[in-house]
Design an enzyme around this catalytic site. Structure first.
Site, PDB file in Angstrom:
ATOM      1  N   LYS A 107      28.793  66.975  63.112  1.00 21.17           N
ATOM      2  CA  LYS A 107      29.536  66.381  64.226  1.00 21.17           C
ATOM      3  C   LYS A 107      29.298  67.247  65.466  1.00 21.17           C
ATOM      4  O   LYS A 107      30.163  68.014  65.900  1.00 21.17           O
ATOM      5  CB  LYS A 107      31.027  66.291  63.881  1.00 21.17           C
ATOM      6  N   GLY A 137      35.183  58.061  60.352  1.00 18.13           N
ATOM      7  CA  GLY A 137      35.701  58.610  61.598  1.00 18.13           C
ATOM      8  C   GLY A 137      34.722  59.504  62.328  1.00 18.13           C
ATOM      9  O   GLY A 137      34.639  59.471  63.561  1.00 18.13           O
ATOM     10  N   LEU A 139      31.382  59.398  62.318  1.00 14.22           N
ATOM     11  CA  LEU A 139      30.365  58.588  62.973  1.00 14.22           C
ATOM     12  C   LEU A 139      30.934  57.888  64.203  1.00 14.22           C
ATOM     13  O   LEU A 139      30.295  57.860  65.263  1.00 14.22           O
ATOM     14  CB  LEU A 139      29.790  57.556  62.007  1.00 14.22           C
ATOM     15  N   ASP A 141      33.399  58.778  66.120  1.00 11.19           N
ATOM     16  CA  ASP A 141      33.614  59.746  67.193  1.00 11.19           C
ATOM     17  C   ASP A 141      32.309  60.094  67.900  1.00 11.19           C
ATOM     18  O   ASP A 141      32.258  60.231  69.125  1.00 11.19           O
ATOM     19  CB  ASP A 141      34.243  61.025  66.629  1.00 11.19           C
ATOM     20  N   THR A 161      34.682  52.240  57.976  1.00 12.99           N
ATOM     21  CA  THR A 161      34.427  51.952  56.565  1.00 12.99           C
ATOM     22  C   THR A 161      35.162  52.907  55.640  1.00 12.99           C
ATOM     23  O   THR A 161      35.002  52.826  54.423  1.00 12.99           O
ATOM     24  CB  THR A 161      32.921  52.035  56.275  1.00 12.99           C
ATOM     25  N   LYS A 174      40.187  58.341  71.703  1.00 13.24           N
ATOM     26  CA  LYS A 174      39.446  59.599  71.774  1.00 13.24           C
ATOM     27  C   LYS A 174      38.094  59.530  71.079  1.00 13.24           C
ATOM     28  O   LYS A 174      37.926  58.857  70.066  1.00 13.24           O
ATOM     29  CB  LYS A 174      40.270  60.740  71.163  1.00 13.24           C
ATOM     30  N   ALA A 203      36.749  49.397  48.976  1.00 12.76           N
ATOM     31  CA  ALA A 203      36.513  49.197  47.540  1.00 12.76           C
ATOM     32  C   ALA A 203      35.427  50.124  47.007  1.00 12.76           C
ATOM     33  O   ALA A 203      35.409  50.430  45.813  1.00 12.76           O
ATOM     34  CB  ALA A 203      36.146  47.741  47.264  1.00 12.76           C
ATOM     35  N   THR A 204      34.513  50.575  47.868  1.00 18.65           N
ATOM     36  CA  THR A 204      33.414  51.423  47.403  1.00 18.65           C
ATOM     37  C   THR A 204      33.652  52.902  47.689  1.00 18.65           C
ATOM     38  O   THR A 204      32.769  53.737  47.445  1.00 18.65           O
ATOM     39  CB  THR A 204      32.092  50.989  48.066  1.00 18.65           C
ATOM     40  N   HIS A 305      39.252  66.151  56.253  1.00 22.40           N
ATOM     41  CA  HIS A 305      40.211  66.169  57.359  1.00 22.40           C
ATOM     42  C   HIS A 305      41.637  65.888  56.886  1.00 22.40           C
ATOM     43  O   HIS A 305      42.576  66.627  57.205  1.00 22.40           O
ATOM     44  CB  HIS A 305      39.802  65.137  58.415  1.00 22.40           C
TER      45      HIS A 305
END
Length: 410
Positions: A107, A137, A139, A141, A161, A174, A203-204, A305
């Site tokens: 990130k 999250g 990706l 961001d 996802t 943000k 589900a995955t 996180h």
């Protein structure tokens, strides 16, 4: 407003609106407002070619745009790449897909620049070709930051996802990337035009990542929604094992997962909307995020996180109990629900020194004050500015002892 006329003769606007001779204006104050509107909505089955939501997301009515740049997280591409491609083919939309590995260690601005390179090569038409970010999250961001920087603001669409993306990272304004050992130190406020929340992606997910997202849901429950807490307490195993798919609970009365998801998103947006740019630094949604940013970076790559957020919440629950804000029984219930949701309350990277460093970093971030949210019972909260090093260490020792007792019982 003072105006300057051609340089050969200067005029100043007087109170009656007329211009009179005078000295040139030397200072101006510019004030403006930019309205911000974005949409967050649940849409199940968005990869069904018959479902228009994804194809139409972020485009003006009557748009003729037939191209999209997709930025898809690496694992998502493996699981859903064929379905994503088939969807846009069926809708007659040409796509270019940038597959991006995305986790906390990646990130960075380098990842954001990769997205910018793809946007530049694609030749984005900003009014009718929004970038579509499909992933967790991290990706979203990264893509959001790149979109905010490219030509000073490019529209994009979020398709989370992961559970944490669905209830937290996907619904706010943000964007950001890490810098050095600091979490989200570089960032902007640039909400997506639309966030499409499809629980079918969950589900995955493996169970740990479901737990990770449930931590952010628990955050909302503990500081503003006791009914949500009771749902988590009563249905923790069902939610975990069922991966929050929209199926009826055993007694058939209502969809537990749907209510949990909707209450969590509603609670989050209710707090974000009046303070979207964070001018007010005393924020309920900072609960669980006072110590966790430093803890998470210290423990990389071991802690997710939401796991770091849960450790933070467990600690502040103990602080609140020691102050008489939370009863012994409610403290026991909160810690038990954390355990039932598969979440940690301690980690070897946590030490009193790290905790004190985390608090000092938070004080800098919150303009010189702690502004520390503490639970009041279950479902309410208050803010304090007087947590002392000694109180911190005592609460830390108590939580550490609880964790030891928990581990010895396993």
């Amino acid at each position: 407003m003072t105006a300057v006329m051609p340089p050969e003769t200067y005029f100043t606007q007087s109170g009656n609106g007329l211009f009179t001779k005078g000295a040139p204006a030397r200072s101006w104050t510019v004030s403006t407002a930019k309205p911000v509107t974005y949409e967050v909505r649940f849409e199940s089955g968005i990869l069904d070619p018959a479902h228009p939501a994804l194809a139409e997301a972020g485009t003006p009515p009557g748009s003729t745009g037939t191209r999209r740049l997709l930025v898809v997280e690496e694992q998502v591409q493996r699981l859903y790449g064929d379905r994503i491609a088939a969807y846009f083919d069926a809708r007659g939309i040409e796509t270019v897909t940038r597959v991006l590995p995305a986790h906390e260690q990646l990130k960075t601005m380098e990842s954001a620049f990769q997205v910018v390179e793809s946007m530049d090569a694609f030749g984005i038409a900003r009014r009718h070709e929004p970038v579509i970010a499909i992933g967790g999250g991290v990706l979203m961001d990264i893509v959001g930051l790149a979109a905010s920087l490219y030509r000073r603001s490019t529209p994009y669409v979020r398709v989370p996802t992961t559970l944490i993306g669905l209830v937290d990272a996907g619904v706010g304004a943000k964007t950001g990337v890490n810098f050095g050992r600091h979490k989200n130190r570089l960032g902007t406020y640039h909400p997506s035009s639309v966030a499409l929340l499809d629980p079918e992606f969950l589900a995955t997910l493996d169970q740990r990542h479901i737990s990770n997202g449930l931590a952010e849901i628990l955050k909302i429950a503990l500081v503003k929604d006791r009914a949500l807490f009771e749902l988590l307490a009563a249905h923790s195993k069902t939610l975990l094992n069922g991966r929050l798919q929209l199926t009826e609970d055993p007694d058939g009365r209502h969809l537990v997962a749907e209510e949990v998801l909707c209450r969590a998103v509603h609670g989050m947006l209710e707090e974000l909307q009046p303070n979207l740019w964070e001018h007010q630094l005393q924020r309920l949604v900072d609960y669980g995020h006072s110590f966790s940013p430093v803890i998470e970076m210290e423990a990389l790559p071991e802690l997710l996180h939401g796991e770091a957020v849960c450790i933070d919440m467990a600690f502040t629950t103990v602080v609140a109990r020691r102050r008489g804000l939370v009863s012994d029984e409610d403290t026991r219930r909160v810690l038990a629900v954390m355990e039932d949701l598969g979440l940690p309350v301690m980690h070897p990277a946590c030490t009193p020194e790290v905790w004190e460093h985390a608090l000092a970093d938070t004080v800098r971030h919150r303009d010189g004050q702690q502004r520390l949210p503490l639970p009041v019972g279950i479902g309410q909260a208050c803010f304090v500015n007087d947590l002392s090093p000694q109180e911190l260490r005592s609460a830390f020792a108590e939580l550490q002892e609880h964790d030891r007792a928990l581990r010895s019982a396993l």
